[in-house]
Design a protein around this motif. Structure first.
Motif, mmCIF file in Angstrom:
data_model
loop_
_atom_site.group_PDB
_atom_site.id
_atom_site.type_symbol
_atom_site.label_atom_id
_atom_site.label_comp_id
_atom_site.label_asym_id
_atom_site.label_seq_id
_atom_site.Cartn_x
_atom_site.Cartn_y
_atom_site.Cartn_z
ATOM 1 N N UNK A 1 24.028 2.241 -20.106
ATOM 2 C CA UNK A 1 23.959 0.901 -19.824
ATOM 3 C C UNK A 1 24.122 0.682 -18.422
ATOM 4 N N UNK A 2 23.594 -0.552 -17.960
ATOM 5 C CA UNK A 2 23.490 -1.260 -16.381
ATOM 6 C C UNK A 2 24.950 -2.077 -16.606
ATOM 7 N N UNK A 3 25.935 -1.767 -15.423
ATOM 8 C CA UNK A 3 27.171 -2.341 -15.445
ATOM 9 C C UNK A 3 27.129 -3.180 -13.966
ATOM 10 N N UNK A 4 27.230 -4.612 -14.142
ATOM 11 C CA UNK A 4 27.411 -5.198 -12.767
ATOM 12 C C UNK A 4 28.750 -5.710 -12.671
ATOM 13 N N UNK A 5 29.237 -5.347 -11.176
ATOM 14 C CA UNK A 5 30.680 -5.913 -10.767
ATOM 15 C C UNK A 5 30.605 -6.730 -9.711
ATOM 16 N N UNK A 6 31.413 -7.325 -9.162
ATOM 17 C CA UNK A 6 31.598 -8.230 -8.164
ATOM 18 C C UNK A 6 32.508 -7.447 -7.193
ATOM 19 N N UNK A 7 31.933 -6.709 -6.302
ATOM 20 C CA UNK A 7 32.659 -5.804 -5.161
ATOM 21 C C UNK A 7 32.661 -6.402 -3.843
ATOM 22 N N UNK A 8 33.605 -6.683 -3.080
ATOM 23 C CA UNK A 8 33.654 -7.183 -1.862
ATOM 24 C C UNK A 8 32.686 -8.553 -1.671
ATOM 25 N N UNK A 9 32.812 -9.141 -2.589
ATOM 26 C CA UNK A 9 32.221 -10.465 -2.700
ATOM 27 C C UNK A 9 30.489 -10.409 -3.115
ATOM 28 N N UNK A 10 30.141 -9.222 -3.325
ATOM 29 C CA UNK A 10 28.832 -9.209 -3.597
ATOM 30 C C UNK A 10 28.747 -8.234 -4.893
ATOM 31 N N UNK A 11 27.764 -8.785 -5.783
ATOM 32 C CA UNK A 11 27.217 -7.977 -7.054
ATOM 33 C C UNK A 11 26.710 -6.493 -6.589
ATOM 34 N N UNK A 12 27.235 -5.631 -7.388
ATOM 35 C CA UNK A 12 26.591 -4.208 -7.570
ATOM 36 C C UNK A 12 26.415 -3.872 -8.795
ATOM 37 N N UNK A 13 25.276 -3.311 -9.171
ATOM 38 C CA UNK A 13 24.638 -2.900 -10.542
ATOM 39 C C UNK A 13 24.896 -1.186 -10.344
ATOM 40 N N UNK A 14 25.133 -0.668 -11.446
ATOM 41 C CA UNK A 14 25.166 0.909 -11.456
ATOM 42 C C UNK A 14 24.528 1.235 -12.858
ATOM 43 N N UNK A 15 23.958 2.167 -12.820
ATOM 44 C CA UNK A 15 23.622 2.476 -14.476
ATOM 45 C C UNK A 15 24.463 3.700 -14.856
ATOM 46 N N UNK A 16 25.349 3.496 -15.910
ATOM 47 C CA UNK A 16 26.300 4.339 -16.392
ATOM 48 C C UNK A 16 25.847 5.100 -17.564
ATOM 49 N N UNK A 17 26.378 6.380 -17.793
ATOM 50 C CA UNK A 17 26.009 7.223 -18.959
ATOM 51 C C UNK A 17 27.328 7.914 -19.395
ATOM 52 N N UNK A 18 27.369 7.689 -20.626
ATOM 53 C CA UNK A 18 28.557 8.523 -21.525
ATOM 54 C C UNK A 18 28.115 10.030 -21.347
ATOM 55 N N UNK A 19 28.928 10.951 -20.884
ATOM 56 C CA UNK A 19 28.644 12.389 -20.954
ATOM 57 C C UNK A 19 29.530 13.248 -21.803
ATOM 58 N N UNK A 20 30.579 12.621 -21.969
ATOM 59 C CA UNK A 20 31.536 13.290 -22.886
ATOM 60 C C UNK A 20 32.442 12.262 -23.795
ATOM 61 N N UNK A 21 32.624 12.672 -24.963
ATOM 62 C CA UNK A 21 33.487 11.912 -25.863
ATOM 63 C C UNK A 21 34.442 12.992 -26.998
ATOM 64 N N UNK A 22 35.543 12.422 -26.547
ATOM 65 C CA UNK A 22 36.492 13.284 -27.793
ATOM 66 C C UNK A 22 37.198 12.007 -28.034
ATOM 67 N N UNK A 23 36.862 11.526 -29.257
ATOM 68 C CA UNK A 23 37.524 10.211 -29.790
ATOM 69 C C UNK A 23 39.018 10.350 -29.657
ATOM 70 N N UNK A 24 39.512 9.243 -29.203
ATOM 71 C CA UNK A 24 41.055 8.616 -29.006
ATOM 72 C C UNK A 24 41.516 9.785 -28.276
ATOM 73 N N UNK A 25 41.058 10.542 -27.261
ATOM 74 C CA UNK A 25 41.648 11.446 -26.420
ATOM 75 C C UNK A 25 41.147 11.498 -24.976
ATOM 76 N N UNK A 26 39.601 11.382 -24.967
ATOM 77 C CA UNK A 26 39.125 11.512 -23.514
ATOM 78 C C UNK A 26 37.534 11.234 -23.613
ATOM 79 N N UNK A 27 37.165 10.509 -22.579
ATOM 80 C CA UNK A 27 35.848 10.158 -22.340
ATOM 81 C C UNK A 27 35.310 10.268 -20.879
ATOM 82 N N UNK A 28 34.143 10.715 -20.698
ATOM 83 C CA UNK A 28 33.651 10.685 -19.153
ATOM 84 C C UNK A 28 32.250 9.912 -19.176
#
Length: 150
Positions: free
Chosen positions: A51-78
């Motif tokens: 997904x693309x995630x847009x955040x307000x950082x230091x007054x400006x919008x920044x968009x990064x493409x995020x990807x899930x690389x690890x899922x251990x349900x209810x324990x860890x995700x990366x």
């Protein structure tokens, strides 16, 4: 960039924290720093979800493409994101406690840049670290609030 770690004790069971953490479709409502989410792959949350995630950082919008690389349900995700010659890695670890869940967030960036860009990164690194710490603390607070409300 060295890794940064933040922790938060949450008075909610692991299942509730995990549900909030992996609910991309509610991230804009849950995380005060996120202004927009655009899914790039189907629904749900699993390895390969992007997904693309847009955040307000230091007054400006920044968009990064995020990807899930690890899922251990209810324990860890990366998650990973790549931007401007830097690969960012964020790991969430959930540990049950007698009063709820300890949520640990670890964030790190690895740069492949050289020359003047590497110099700029080195000079601005303390600012980036301070901003990242502030964003991490806010995210953990927001996740705790949502998980405790379930």
């Amino acid at each position: 960039m060295n890794s940064i770690t933040a922790q938060r004790e949450i008075a909610a069971p692991v299942q509730h924290v995990w549900a909030v953490l992996t609910d991309l479709d509610s991230a804009v409502e849950t995380l005060s720093g996120v202004t927009r989410i655009e899914r790039l792959t189907g629904d749900g949350y699993r390895v390969g979800t992007r997904w693309r995630e847009t955040r307000k950082i230091l007054g400006k919008e920044a968009t990064e493409e995020m990807e899930v690389t690890e899922v251990d349900p209810e324990h860890r995700t990366t998650l990973i994101a790549e931007s401007g010659g830097i690969t960012y890695r964020t790991e969430f670890t959930l540990t049950p406690t007698t009063t709820g869940t300890n949520l640990t967030m670890t964030f790190a960036g690895t740069s492949t840049t050289t020359g003047w860009r590497a110099v700029i990164e080195k000079v601005t690194s303390p600012l980036g670290t301070a901003v990242a710490r502030k964003m991490m603390a806010a995210d953990l607070t927001d996740i705790a609030r949502a998980a405790q409300a379930r």
